[in-house]
Scaffold this motif. Structure first.
Motif, PDB file in Angstrom:
ATOM      1  N   SER A   1      -1.655   5.060  11.866  1.00 43.21           N
ATOM      2  CA  SER A   1      -2.072   5.053  10.464  1.00 43.21           C
ATOM      3  C   SER A   1      -2.650   3.732   9.999  1.00 43.21           C
ATOM      4  N   ARG A   2      -2.625   2.708  10.834  1.00 38.55           N
ATOM      5  CA  ARG A   2      -3.052   1.387  10.371  1.00 38.55           C
ATOM      6  C   ARG A   2      -4.500   1.361   9.913  1.00 38.55           C
TER       7      ARG A   2
ATOM      8  N   ASP B   1      -3.343   1.431   3.846  1.00 40.15           N
ATOM      9  CA  ASP B   1      -3.269  -0.006   3.606  1.00 40.15           C
ATOM     10  C   ASP B   1      -1.900  -0.532   4.012  1.00 40.15           C
ATOM     11  N   SER B   2      -1.844  -1.825   4.208  1.00 40.24           N
ATOM     12  CA  SER B   2      -0.611  -2.456   4.681  1.00 40.24           C
ATOM     13  C   SER B   2       0.528  -2.324   3.681  1.00 40.24           C
TER      14      SER B   2
ATOM     15  N   ALA C   1       4.296  -1.001   4.540  1.00 43.69           N
ATOM     16  CA  ALA C   1       5.182  -2.168   4.574  1.00 43.69           C
ATOM     17  C   ALA C   1       6.643  -1.753   4.727  1.00 43.69           C
ATOM     18  N   GLU C   2       7.086  -0.752   3.972  1.00 46.81           N
ATOM     19  CA  GLU C   2       8.484  -0.335   4.032  1.00 46.81           C
ATOM     20  C   GLU C   2       8.821   0.230   5.404  1.00 46.81           C
TER      21      GLU C   2
ATOM     22  N   PRO D   1       3.891  11.454   0.221  1.00 47.84           N
ATOM     23  CA  PRO D   1       2.588  11.758  -0.410  1.00 47.84           C
ATOM     24  C   PRO D   1       1.382  11.479   0.480  1.00 47.84           C
ATOM     25  N   VAL D   2       1.513  10.590   1.475  1.00 46.50           N
ATOM     26  CA  VAL D   2       0.341  10.236   2.289  1.00 46.50           C
ATOM     27  C   VAL D   2       0.306  10.981   3.613  1.00 46.50           C
ATOM     28  N   TYR D   3       1.324  11.797   3.905  1.00 48.74           N
ATOM     29  CA  TYR D   3       1.322  12.540   5.162  1.00 48.74           C
ATOM     30  C   TYR D   3       1.490  14.045   4.984  1.00 48.74           C
TER      31      TYR D   3
END
Length: 645
Positions: A136-137, A141-142, A146-147, A388-390
């Motif tokens: 996913s990098r 975004d980082s 981060a978590e 939410p992003v996956y």
């Protein structure tokens, strides 16, 4: 390893002792560098007596001396053999008030530390999270990752450390009595208590067994703030492996104190939240700490302290209301044997209920499962933040219907249907040239010349055709992208759109080149095998007309004898037979012409579809495949083991 246990004196002569300590320090400085080259013994003795009751003063930075109350020989020996983990052991003496009795226990064998071991399920989930972050990098975004990165780092760091120790932090608000509870569990006054707020300015660690130095180093507690509890076989057996940390107040006015709390809470294995009857419903506690840690219920203790201040059944009522608030926070309560947070009521001042908490902590530490539970809960929290992003509730991907619709739109953009119809007409025209009557062909030739005269037909410029084709291509790309990105989380939908836009650049020009190469071939269309017979028949009909006409002409000028029957018959056969042959040829040519036009249209459709697939569909499919991979990894992270959504 050298263990040092000092007997404390809780007399009220602190001022005199400190005075003697100051005199001793002056005399020690005067004695240092003398003939004997040693410190003033009176200075060290005075310092030991003056400071034996002081554990740690976080405000002025002073620290407890492990040699408090020791004689000269003990001080010199201790300076050479210090604790390997920086822990200072202290014991309250009930027999020798005001005197320090040094006790030295030497163990040359270092403690054996067994690293923490994760079970197969947790290892699989951590590996999946690591793979998920790697995939996913380039798409996220980082900040979003981060978590997840922090959880991986903390899990790796905790795994290298002791699995036989459990780090438990005592947290609470100002005046909740957490330091008092800390001392009650340790059996000795380690953490400073008092009316002044905040009292605890820096975290203090207390370890019940050896080998926890690396764990405390990870949390960042210096050696001067590490203590040992009251040494007893019973305490060692009950709480062996426990590392207890007294945190500053989470609602302290000092920002540094709150930063200590937030940082250490992310590193410990479990937390004891201490609340009092006045602040147990504090919104800051519930909204900032308890509610976000709802998934960590199995490593949370909630202690209602100072119940001695509540009259009658008020303690039970407050405890029930506290349970209600925890339930609203989403924290599962460990009741009736179910996993969840432990809720207790006690009084650290009177000792009522402290034994029950000590017993619960003993069972909790003995299971050696707090660290893995904490990492698992952190993993669940990280997965919930990444939902939410996956994850998506809709079916994603491109259906065959969508692909065919895209190909049809591109075919329309390049005029595949029109090209096929044109090829069919060209085949028929070629047939007419070979099978039509000469007179009709002459008429059509003249008609075509007349239609091509300037001003007869509207001429469409090439620029207009290109603009229309470009608009159709752009519309086709937009439609297929919306179908592909529909239902995807925002980052992946954006990645699909960007891939399609990159591929669509220059697509109209490529389609034009393909249309020119894949259109109908140059020259005349191929002829079927029956065409020579049709040409011969049409030529015969023409010859009959010519012979009949010439015969009649010869009779008119008197060159031949009158005989109208034969020439008229020949002309009639030629005049009627010619159109009949042409009509028959058209019927016979309709099927081959249609097939020829369909083949030309299919070639152009396939060329357009291939170009669109290579430029748009393949990049979009690659992004969808990447999303499918990360979604499968995300399912492994959540422990579902199947695709999400």
């Amino acid at each position: 390893m050298t263990a040092v246990t000092d007997h404390w004196d809780h007399s009220d002569h602190t001022g005199d002792n400190e005075g003697r300590g100051e005199r001793g320090r002056r005399e020690g400085r005067e004695g240092r560098g003398g003939p004997g080259g040693h410190e003033g013994r009176e200075g060290r003795r005075g310092r030991g007596k003056g400071e034996h009751a002081r554990v740690a003063d976080e405000d002025d930075g002073s620290e407890a001396d492990p040699r408090d109350g020791a004689d000269d020989a003990s001080v010199d020996a201790d300076s050479e053999t210090a604790w390997d983990d920086g822990l200072i052991a202290r014991r309250v003496s009930d027999t020798a008030e005001g005197q320090a009795m040094p006790e030295k226990v030497v163990d040359t064998k270092p403690p054996t530390v067994t690293p923490l071991a994760y079970d197969g399920s947790l290892r699989s989930r951590l590996d999946a999270l690591r793979e998920l972050v790697g995939l996913s990098r380039t798409r996220l975004d980082s900040k979003t990752l981060a978590e997840a990165g922090r959880v991986l780092d903390e899990a790796a760091a905790r795994r290298r450390l002791s699995g036989q120790h459990t780090v438990v932090a005592i947290a609470g608000a100002t005046g909740s009595g957490k330091s008092q509870l800390f001392n009650a569990l340790a059996g000795v006054a380690i953490s400073e208590t008092g009316v002044r707020r905040p009292t605890t300015a820096a975290p203090i660690a207390c370890s019940w067994s050896d080998g926890a130095a690396s764990l405390i180093d990870r949390i960042g507690i210096p050696g001067r703030l590490r203590r040992r509890p009251l040494q007893s076989p019973e305490a060692e057996a009950q709480l062996g492996g426990l590392v207890l940390i007294d945190l500053p107040d989470h609602d302290s006015a000092a920002v540094q104190h709150r930063e200590h709390v937030d940082r250490i809470l992310a590193l410990v294995d479990a937390v004891i939240w201490v609340v009092d009857p006045e602040k147990y419903a504090d919104a800051v506690l519930h909204e900032r700490y308890l509610r976000p840690m709802a998934g960590h219920a199995e490593v949370i203790f909630v202690v209602l302290n100072q119940v001695d201040r509540l009259p009658g059944e008020a303690a039970d009522q407050v405890l029930d209301d506290l349970r209600r608030l925890l339930d609203e926070d989403g924290i599962a309560l460990g009741e009736y044997g179910e996993p969840g947070a432990s809720v207790l009521a006690l009084s650290a001042l009177t000792g009522d209920g402290v034994g029950e908490l000590r017993e619960a902590l003993g069972h909790f530490v003995a299971r050696r499962a707090a660290a893995t539970r904490r990492i698992s809960a952190d993993l669940d929290a990280a997965a919930a933040r990444l939902w939410p992003v996956y994850a998506t509730e809709r079916r994603t991907g491109l259906s065959e219907e969508a692909r065919e619709e895209f190909a049809d739109r591109l075919a329309d953009a390049v005029g595949a249907t029109a090209a096929g119809e044109a090829a069919e007409r060209a085949w028929l025209r070629n047939a007419n040239r070979a099978c039509g009557t000469p007179w009709l062909r002459l008429w059509r030739w003249c008609q075509d010349r007349y239609d091509l005269m300037p001003g007869r037909l509207p001429v469409r410029t090439q620029a207009d055709e290109e603009a229309t084709a470009r608009q159709r291509v752009e519309q086709a790309v937009r439609t297929v992208v919306e179908q592909a990105a529909g239902g995807l989380p925002t980052p992946w939908a954006q990645a699909v759109r960007e891939a399609a836009v990159r591929g669509a650049q220059g697509l109209p020009e490529e389609l034009d080149e393909l249309a020119a190469r894949a259109g109908s071939p140059a020259g005349r269309p191929p002829r079927p095998g029956w065409w020579p017979a049709a040409v011969l028949a049409q030529a015969s009909m023409t010859i009959f007309q010519v012979i009949g006409g010439l015969w009649l002409l010869g009779q008119i000028i008197g060159f031949m004898s009158p005989n109208l029957g034969v020439p008229v018959l020949l002309m009639a056969i030629g005049i009627v037979g010619g159109p009949l042959v042409e009509w028959a040829c058209k019927l016979a040519a309709r099927g081959p012409a249609r097939r020829y036009g369909q083949e030309a249209e299919q070639r152009l459709r396939e060329a357009a579809a291939s170009c669109g697939r290579a430029n748009v569909l393949d990049p979009v499919a690659a992004e969808l495949l990447r999303y499918q991979e990360v979604r499968e990894q995300y399912a492994r992270v959540t422990g579902v083991g199947a695709s999400v959504g």
